[in-house]
Design a protein around this motif. Structure first.
Motif, PDB file in Angstrom:
ATOM      1  N   ALA A   1      -8.218   3.015  -3.437  1.00  0.00           N
ATOM      2  CA  ALA A   1      -9.322   2.556  -4.296  1.00  0.00           C
ATOM      3  C   ALA A   1     -10.660   2.985  -3.707  1.00  0.00           C
ATOM      4  O   ALA A   1     -11.604   3.298  -4.442  1.00  0.00           O
ATOM      5  N   ALA A  28      -7.539  -5.133  -3.798  1.00  0.00           N
ATOM      6  CA  ALA A  28      -6.322  -4.336  -3.598  1.00  0.00           C
ATOM      7  C   ALA A  28      -5.359  -5.098  -2.695  1.00  0.00           C
ATOM      8  O   ALA A  28      -5.773  -5.633  -1.661  1.00  0.00           O
ATOM      9  N   ALA A  44      -3.328   0.677  -0.818  1.00  0.00           N
ATOM     10  CA  ALA A  44      -3.958   0.569  -2.143  1.00  0.00           C
ATOM     11  C   ALA A  44      -5.468   0.455  -1.987  1.00  0.00           C
ATOM     12  O   ALA A  44      -6.246   1.005  -2.774  1.00  0.00           O
ATOM     13  N   ARG A  45      -5.870  -0.232  -0.939  1.00  0.00           N
ATOM     14  CA  ARG A  45      -7.285  -0.422  -0.688  1.00  0.00           C
ATOM     15  C   ARG A  45      -7.951   0.907  -0.322  1.00  0.00           C
ATOM     16  O   ARG A  45      -9.041   1.226  -0.806  1.00  0.00           O
TER      17      ARG A  45
END
Lengths: 294, 112
Positions: free
Chosen positions: B43, B34, B39-40
């Motif tokens: 996820a 990511a 975003a990480r």
């Protein structure tokens, strides 16, 4: 009453009893004192039991304690079927001959254990007889020189103030041989402490099983214990090379360098320079060697 | 005497952990690759990522671990949301210890 009948007997005898070398002929006398009935198939196998470590927890594990286990697998090299007529294996002594392949890995105490096996599959009780044999491994051809087996040093950034260089007269040794050479040490920084210089032999067992997850690190073991002192109270001076000749007796009866299907054995000489005092750093270098039994 | 068979080819050896490509699940790959911190975190909120932590275990144990991971999923969501403040607290603690242990490092560092 079939369950209560005693196990069918069979006897395997190696001629000569060994030890063998690669490309040698192995003759096995298979003796059946009485005929075996209800036989589905019968064969004599030559191969080795290959021991390795594996990770039972799959890809997630590997470095945590308890996630690696010992495993072993049979690597079949040659097979010779025995003639079965109408489901009967006749009572007789039959001579089966194998030629050990040129790539045969050398026998070791646990990693590679060569065996000749008789396997008779029956509708009743199966017959399984194993006979161990020893295979000696010759020095690699052509003999590797020092450029093929370079010295490994400076693996720890926090203990990398000494340049090691080692010259040995050979790269390949037999168990019980003496490893003679000269260890050169050059300190890159000013040194005030004296140092102990010692060496030992390190055996690495690398596992690479075909259908199991290998552990992240090889298993290592050391010999001899205690380690061999090369020099004590050495006072290194910055940018001055110190030469220390050494004689390291390789213990007798150790396993040879081996590459088998599921695991390999490699040998290193480990050198250490341990500075005196409670907080003295330990600097290390590893010199790969080849151990062969023939 | 039996006729001598030609030499069999040398069997292929396996590969060590270092020689093998790294095995990670798709969900874990998504977390690792990511691009941004948010975003990480998103996820990582995917339940597939948590379930993939039981991958590779033997059958039975894997299902039990997945059951346990489902149980801890709400706690996992909570931890992911707290990730940033926890990380900041950890960094502050590291800084305090770094200053506290300055004299020890000064006394013991180096060979001289």
């Amino acid at each position: 009453m079939g369950l209560l009948r005693r196990a069918p007997r069979a006897d395997l005898r190696l001629e000569p009893p060994g030890p063998y070398r690669a490309t040698d002929m192995v003759s096995v006398a298979v003796t059946l004192p009485e005929a075996l009935d209800a036989v589905v198939s019968a064969r004599v196998e030559l191969g080795y039991v290959n021991e390795f470590r594996y990770v039972w927890t799959g890809a997630a594990g590997g470095s945590n304690p308890g996630t690696a286990k010992d495993g072993e697998a049979w690597v079949q090299v040659l097979e010779e079927p025995l003639p079965v007529t109408a489901g009967v294996l006749a009572a007789e002594t039959r001579l089966v001959t194998f030629r050990l392949p040129s790539w045969s890995p050398g026998s070791s105490e646990r990693a590679v254990r060569w065996q000749v096996r008789l396997r008779v599959d029956r509708r009743g009780r199966d017959v399984a007889v194993d006979v161990p044999l020893e295979v000696l491994v010759a020095a690699p051809e052509p003999t590797p020189d020092r450029h093929d087996l370079p010295l490994v040093q400076g693996e720890r950034a926090s203990a990398n103030s000494i340049a090691f260089d080692v010259t040995t007269e050979r790269t390949c040794y037999r168990p019980g041989d003496q490893v003679r050479g000269v260890l050169g040490l050059t300190a890159r920084e000013p040194v005030t402490r004296t140092a102990l210089v010692a060496a030992w032999f390190q055996k690495l067992h690398l596992s690479h099983p075909l259908d199991k997850q290998p552990p992240a690190q090889p298993s290592e073991s050391f010999t001899p214990r205690p380690m061999i002192d090369i020099a004590k109270d050495v006072q290194l001076v910055a940018e001055q090379r110190v030469e220390l000749p050494f004689v390291l007796p390789l213990p007798a009866g150790i396993d040879p360098t081996t590459e088998a299907v599921h695991s390999s054995l490699t040998w290193n000489i480990e050198f250490k320079v341990e500075f005196s005092g409670l907080t003295g750093a330990i600097e290390r270098a590893q010199l790969p060697i080849v151990v062969h039994t023939d | 005497m039996h006729p001598v068979a030609p030499e069999p080819p040398r069997p292929e050896r396996g590969r060590t952990a270092g020689e093998r490509p790294r095995e990670v699940s798709e969900a874990q790959q998504a977390v690792e690759t990511a691009p941004t911190w948010t975003a990480r975190a998103i996820a990582a909120l995917n339940p597939r990522f948590l379930l993939s932590q039981a991958d590779g275990y033997p059958v039975g144990i894997k299902q039990f671990l997945q059951f346990c991971l489902v149980l801890v999923y709400p706690a996992w969501l909570f931890c992911v949301l707290l990730y940033w403040p926890l990380w900041v607290i950890g960094k502050v603690l590291e800084g305090i210890l770094w200053v506290l242990f300055w004299p020890v490092r000064a006394a013991f560092s180096g060979r001289r």
